[in-house]
Design an enzyme around this catalytic site. Structure first.
Site, PDB file in Angstrom:
ATOM      1  N   SER A 149      39.766  41.747  40.852  1.00 22.97           N
ATOM      2  CA  SER A 149      40.471  42.802  40.126  1.00 22.97           C
ATOM      3  C   SER A 149      39.567  43.720  39.311  1.00 22.97           C
ATOM      4  CB  SER A 149      41.525  42.182  39.213  1.00 22.97           C
ATOM      5  OG  SER A 149      40.901  41.412  38.220  1.00 22.97           O
ATOM      6  N   HIS A 204      46.341  41.137  44.558  1.00 23.75           N
ATOM      7  CA  HIS A 204      45.919  42.538  44.506  1.00 23.75           C
ATOM      8  C   HIS A 204      45.704  43.134  45.897  1.00 23.75           C
ATOM      9  CE1 HIS A 204      45.381  43.521  40.261  1.00 23.75           C
ATOM     10  NE2 HIS A 204      44.880  42.315  40.071  1.00 23.75           N
ATOM     11  N   LYS A 251      53.272  42.908  41.620  1.00 23.46           N
ATOM     12  CA  LYS A 251      52.356  44.036  41.798  1.00 23.46           C
ATOM     13  C   LYS A 251      52.919  44.986  42.871  1.00 23.46           C
ATOM     14  CE  LYS A 251      48.339  41.883  39.735  1.00 23.46           C
ATOM     15  NZ  LYS A 251      48.215  40.410  39.699  1.00 23.46           N
TER      16      LYS A 251
HETATM   17  C1  LIG Z   1      48.257  39.169  38.862  1.00 24.99           C
HETATM   18  C2  LIG Z   1      47.658  37.988  39.497  1.00 24.99           C
HETATM   19  C3  LIG Z   1      48.238  36.715  39.383  1.00 24.99           C
HETATM   20  C4  LIG Z   1      49.436  36.473  38.513  1.00 24.99           C
HETATM   21  O1  LIG Z   1      50.595  36.950  39.086  1.00 24.99           O
HETATM   22  P1  LIG Z   1      51.950  36.842  38.255  1.00 24.99           P
HETATM   23  O2  LIG Z   1      53.001  36.823  39.312  1.00 24.99           O
HETATM   24  O3  LIG Z   1      52.005  38.013  37.363  1.00 24.99           O
HETATM   25  O4  LIG Z   1      51.903  35.559  37.501  1.00 24.99           O
HETATM   26  C5  LIG Z   1      47.658  35.678  40.069  1.00 24.99           C
HETATM   27  N1  LIG Z   1      46.541  35.852  40.814  1.00 24.99           N
HETATM   28  C6  LIG Z   1      45.942  37.045  40.914  1.00 24.99           C
HETATM   29  C7  LIG Z   1      44.715  37.182  41.744  1.00 24.99           C
HETATM   30  C8  LIG Z   1      46.472  38.150  40.253  1.00 24.99           C
HETATM   31  O5  LIG Z   1      45.861  39.324  40.351  1.00 24.99           O
END
Ligand SMILES: *Cc1c(COP(=O)(O)O)cnc(C)c1O
Length: 395
Positions: free
Chosen positions: A182, A210, A241
Site C-alpha cells: 500500500s 488493494h 475498498k
Molecule cells: C485494507 C486492508 C485490510 C483490511 O481490510 P478491512 O476489510 O478494512 O479490515 C487487510 N489487508 C490489506 C492488505 C489491506 O490493504
C-alpha cells in the site's frame, strides 16, 4: 485507582504528540466520492480506497435499501446459529466466481479474515513465510497461529528462497503476501512466488485488498495479472475498498480450506454476520462488474494519465502497477507542508513519513479512482505543479 494509570496514559499521549505522530481525523460532511466536503470546503479526494468509484454508486445504494426493506436491518446472530441468509451464500458464490476459486467465506472485515485464517489451518509443525511489508492484519493473524515464522524482505525472491530452505523441515509451508503493497503501489511478483512454491512444495496466500478491482486487465487481481487464476490456494480480500467501500472481508480459494475455516475460524464463529444490506450491495457490485469492464478501464486510464503527466512535470514517482501513486519527497516536514498546501488548493491527499514508511522516504500517496473525471485529474496535476514549484520540489 485510576490516577496512576491516567498519568501513564497521559504521558503516552504526550509522547505521540511530541513525536509528531498524532493522527488527526478530518471530518467529511458528504458521501465518500471524488469530490467531498471537508469542514465546509469542497475538495477533490485523492486518498480514498474508492478505486472503482462504487462507494456512493446508485445501484449499490438501491440494492442496500431493497435488502433493508425485504430482509431487515441486522442478523442478531453468527453464521452457524441463525445468521445465514440465502444472500450470504449468494455473495460467497459471487466472490468465488470473480476470483475463479472454488468457494468463499465472509468475515466482518479483511482484518478479521486475516486474523482468523492461519490458526485453524497450521500448527507448530508448519511454517509461515511472510513478506516484511505485509499488512498489519496478516502480522496479527500469524501471531495468533502456532506455526513457525519466517520473514523475507519485500518482494525479494532470493530472500524468499533462503527462508524456504530454512523452513524445509516443516510439515507444511505457507507463503503469504499482499497483492499490492500500500505504500509503494508495487505488485507482489506472484509468478515467481508461485514458481518457488512449486519448487519447495509450499502453498501460497495472497491478500488482494488493494489489488482486487485494480490489477489485471479486468481487475481480477494479481492472479489475473500473472495468469494464475485457480492456482493460488488462499486469497483474502475486502469489500471495504474497490467493492463498494462499506465493510466486510473474505477468504476465497480451495474448497477444503474454506470448509475448515467455517468449522474452526474464530472471528467467523464468534462474531456477527454481515447485515443483509451490505451483503446485497456486495452482490450488486459483482453483478455490475460482470456486465462490462468500463470501471476498470477508466481506472487504468486515469492512473496512466496521472502518472505520465506527473513524471512529465518532473515529480519523482515510485514505479507502480496499481492505482497507488507515491510522489516521493523524502523529507517528512516537506510531505506535511505539501499535503497542507494542496488541501488549500482543494486537493485532498495524505503525506506519509516515518514510521509508516522508512526514514528519509517521506511521500504523498495519491490514490486514483474510476470516479475521477479528466478535469479533476488535470486540476490535481495543476495544483501539484503550483505547490511543487512553491516548495522547490519541481522547477
Ligand atoms: C485494507 C486492508 C485490510 C483490511 O481490510 P478491512 O476489510 O478494512 O479490515 C487487510 N489487508 C490489506 C492488505 C489491506 O490493504
Amino acid at each position: 485507582m485510576y490516577s496512576k494509570f491516567q498519568q501513564f496514559l497521559q504521558s503516552e499521549l504526550t509522547e505521540i504528540k511530541n513525536g509528531g505522530l498524532w493522527k488527526n481525523e478530518r471530518e467529511i460532511t458528504s458521501p465518500q466520492s471524488a469530490d467531498i466536503n471537508v469542514k465546509g470546503e469542497k475538495v477533490l479526494n485523492f486518498c480514498a480506497n474508492n478505486y472503482l468509484g462504487l462507494s456512493n454508486h446508485p445501484r449499490l445504494i438501491a440494492a442496500a435499501k431493497k435488502a433493508m426493506d425485504e430482509r431487515g436491518y441486522g442478523m442478531s446472530s453468527v453464521r452457524f446459529i441463525c445468521g445465514t441468509q440465502d444472500l450470504h451464500k449468494k455473495l460467497e458464490n459471487a466472490i468465488a466466481g470473480f476470483f475463479g476459486t472454488e468457494d468463499s467465506i465472509l468475515y466482518a472485515s479483511c482484518f478479521d479474515a486475516n486474523g482468523g485464517v492461519f490458526e485453524p489451518l497450521l500448527t507448530e509443525k508448519d511454517a509461515i513465510i511472510s513478506d516484511a511489508l505485509n499488512h498489519a492484519s496478516i502480522i496479527d493473524g500469524v501471531r495468533l497461529c502456532k506455526a513457525q515464522r519466517f520473514r523475507y524482505n519485500n518482494a525479494d525472491m532470493e530472500d524468499l528462497e533462503k527462508q524456504l530452505q530454512a523452513a524445509k523441515d516443516c510439515r507444511f509451508k505457507l507463503i503469504v503476501t499482499d497483492g499490492v503493497f500500500s505504500m509503494d503501489g508495487n505488485v507482489a511478483p506472484l509468478d515467481k512466488i508461485h514458481a518457488l512454491a512449486e519448487q519447495y512444495d509450499a502453498i501460497v496466500m495472497v491478500d488482494e485488498s488493494h489489488s482486487a478491482g485494480v490489477v489485471g486487465k479486468t481487475g481480477r487481481g494479481t492472479t489475473e495479472q500473472f495468469d494464475l487464476r485457480g492456482k493460488i490456494e488462499i486469497i483474502s480480500g475486502t469489500l471495504g475498498k474497490s467493492f463498494g467501500g462499506a465493510v466486510g472481508g473474505f477468504i476465497t480459494g480451495k474448497r477444503e480450506v474454506i470448509d475448515l475455516l467455517r468449522q474452526r475460524s474464530r472471528p467467523y464463529l464468534f462474531s456477527n454476520s454481515l447485515p443483509p444490506m451490505v451483503v446485497a450491495a456486495g452482490m450488486e457490485t459483482f453483478k455490475l462488474l460482470a456486465e462490462n469492464n468500463d470501471l476498470q478501464n477508466r481506472l487504468h486510464q486515469n492512473t496512466e494519465y496521472f502518472i505520465k503527466n506527473m513524471i512529465f512535470e518532473g515529480f519523482d514517482i515510485k514505479p507502480t502497477e496499481s492505482a497507488i501513486c507515491a510522489v516521493m519527497l523524502y523529507d517528512a516536514m516537506l510531505s506535511q507542508q505539501m499535503a497542507a498546501k494542496l488541501q488549500e488548493e482543494g486537493i485532498y491527499v495524505t503525506g506519509f513519513y516515518y514510521p509508516v514508511v522508512p526514514k528519509g522516504q517521506a511521500r504523498i500517496r495519491v490514490q486514483l479512482s474510476a470516479a475521477h473525471t479528466q478535469e479533476q485529474l488535470e486540476q490535481a496535476i495543476k495544483a501539484f505543479v503550483k505547490i511543487g514549484k512553491e516548495l522547490g520540489v519541481v522547477r
